[in-house]
Scaffold this active site. Structure first.
Site, PDB file in Angstrom:
ATOM      1  N   CYS A  77       0.842  -1.205   0.000  1.00  0.00           N
ATOM      2  CA  CYS A  77       0.000   0.000   0.000  1.00  0.00           C
ATOM      3  C   CYS A  77       0.871   1.247   0.000  1.00  0.00           C
ATOM      4  O   CYS A  77       1.602   1.461  -0.963  1.00  0.00           O
ATOM      5  CB  CYS A  77      -0.999  -0.047   1.149  1.00  0.00           C
ATOM      6  SG  CYS A  77      -2.311   1.158   0.891  1.00  0.00           S
ATOM      7  N   HIS A 178      -4.175  -4.426  -0.247  1.00  0.00           N
ATOM      8  CA  HIS A 178      -3.772  -4.986   1.053  1.00  0.00           C
ATOM      9  C   HIS A 178      -3.808  -6.508   0.966  1.00  0.00           C
ATOM     10  O   HIS A 178      -4.882  -7.109   1.103  1.00  0.00           O
ATOM     11  CB  HIS A 178      -4.718  -4.485   2.137  1.00  0.00           C
ATOM     12  CG  HIS A 178      -4.502  -3.058   2.500  1.00  0.00           C
ATOM     13  ND1 HIS A 178      -3.612  -2.672   3.478  1.00  0.00           N
ATOM     14  CD2 HIS A 178      -5.017  -1.920   1.989  1.00  0.00           C
ATOM     15  CE1 HIS A 178      -3.614  -1.357   3.570  1.00  0.00           C
ATOM     16  NE2 HIS A 178      -4.449  -0.875   2.684  1.00  0.00           N
ATOM     17  N   GLU A 180      -2.971  -8.568   3.090  1.00  0.00           N
ATOM     18  CA  GLU A 180      -3.412  -9.080   4.394  1.00  0.00           C
ATOM     19  C   GLU A 180      -4.923  -8.982   4.570  1.00  0.00           C
ATOM     20  O   GLU A 180      -5.485  -9.526   5.506  1.00  0.00           O
ATOM     21  CB  GLU A 180      -2.697  -8.316   5.523  1.00  0.00           C
ATOM     22  CG  GLU A 180      -3.177  -6.897   5.787  1.00  0.00           C
ATOM     23  CD  GLU A 180      -2.655  -5.857   4.811  1.00  0.00           C
ATOM     24  OE1 GLU A 180      -2.049  -6.226   3.767  1.00  0.00           O
ATOM     25  OE2 GLU A 180      -2.854  -4.655   5.093  1.00  0.00           O
TER      26      GLU A 180
HETATM   27  N1  LIG Z   1      -4.186   3.284   2.609  1.00  0.00           N
HETATM   28  C1  LIG Z   1      -3.138   4.082   2.372  1.00  0.00           C
HETATM   29  O1  LIG Z   1      -2.202   4.152   3.135  1.00  0.00           O
HETATM   30  C2  LIG Z   1      -3.183   4.910   1.135  1.00  0.00           C
HETATM   31  C3  LIG Z   1      -1.839   5.398   0.720  1.00  0.00           C
HETATM   32  C4  LIG Z   1      -1.898   6.778   0.091  1.00  0.00           C
HETATM   33  N2  LIG Z   1      -2.081   7.805   1.148  1.00  0.00           N
HETATM   34  C5  LIG Z   1      -3.052   6.846  -0.901  1.00  0.00           C
HETATM   35  O2  LIG Z   1      -4.060   7.477  -0.574  1.00  0.00           O
HETATM   36  O3  LIG Z   1      -2.965   6.296  -1.981  1.00  0.00           O
END
Ligand SMILES: NC(=O)CC[C@H](N)C(=O)O
Length: 196
Positions: A77, A178, A180
């Protein structure tokens, strides 16, 4: 095999660690440079904004440590986005180990940002990380920024335009979703990373 989770404060650290435990791997959570350098595999989890994420790595003295790793590394991510050259999120210079940019999704009618939920994966290359991944498999995403499709893209997905769901450059790999939180597909991809 030693696997470390870089403790850079991502709120998904616990869930990534638990997903690895389900695969029989007890990953060490650490920000210690020597322990990270010595590990067989390194995972950089991350949730949050790119600016604070890079600031945290700088505070921990880990920017050059991660850049210098030669073993398999997986960014998850935000961790994937921090492997790239630059993110539009906070106009942030990132680690630059994957020659990619991170751009905000374009707002479009019927396309809310963040992209949040299950979406389909489309493998675009042959790579050991993608073993047993099939066209149309589902993964769970939560992000407002994305890496455009490029030479580094192993798996694409669609949200308005196509974007990179999995990237790789040398020993550095990233998963925008993700794993996970992506059920069996996520477990398969984590297992493939551990087998690299
Ligand atoms: N879930 C996150 O950490 C997102 C990562 C990043 N801030 C985005 O919005 O793409």
């Amino acid at each position: 095999m030693s696997v470390v989770l870089v403790d850079a404060g991502g709120t998904n650290i616990g869930s990534v660690r638990y997903a690895l435990q389900r695969l029989g791997v007890d990953a060490a959570l650490t920000s210690d440079a020597a322990q990270i350098r010595a590990a067989d595999k390194v995972i950089l989890p991350g949730v949050g904004a790119a600016g604070p994420g890079m600031a945290r790595l700088r505070e921990l003295g880990l920017v050059d440590v991660i850049r210098g790793l030669t073993q398999p590394v997986l960014g998850v991510c935000l961790g994937m986005q921090l492997l790239c050259a630059h993110s539009e999120e906070g106009d942030t210079q990132c680690l630059g180990v994957v020659p990619a940019q991170v751009r905000r999704f374009a707002e479009a009618p019927g396309l809310c940002v963040p992209h949040m939920g299950w979406n389909r994966l489309s493998p675009r290359a042959a790579h050991p990380l993608l073993r047993d991944l099939d066209e149309g498999d589902w993964a769970y995403f939560v992000h407002s920024y994305a890496v455009p499709l490029g030479s580094y893209t192993l798996v694409g997905s669609e949200y308005g335009d196509g974007f990179s769901a999995v990237i790789a450059s040398g020993n550095f790999h990233g998963m925008q979703f993700h794993p996970e939180r992506s059920a069996g597909v996520g477990a398969t991809l984590l297992k493939n990373f551990l087998a690299l």
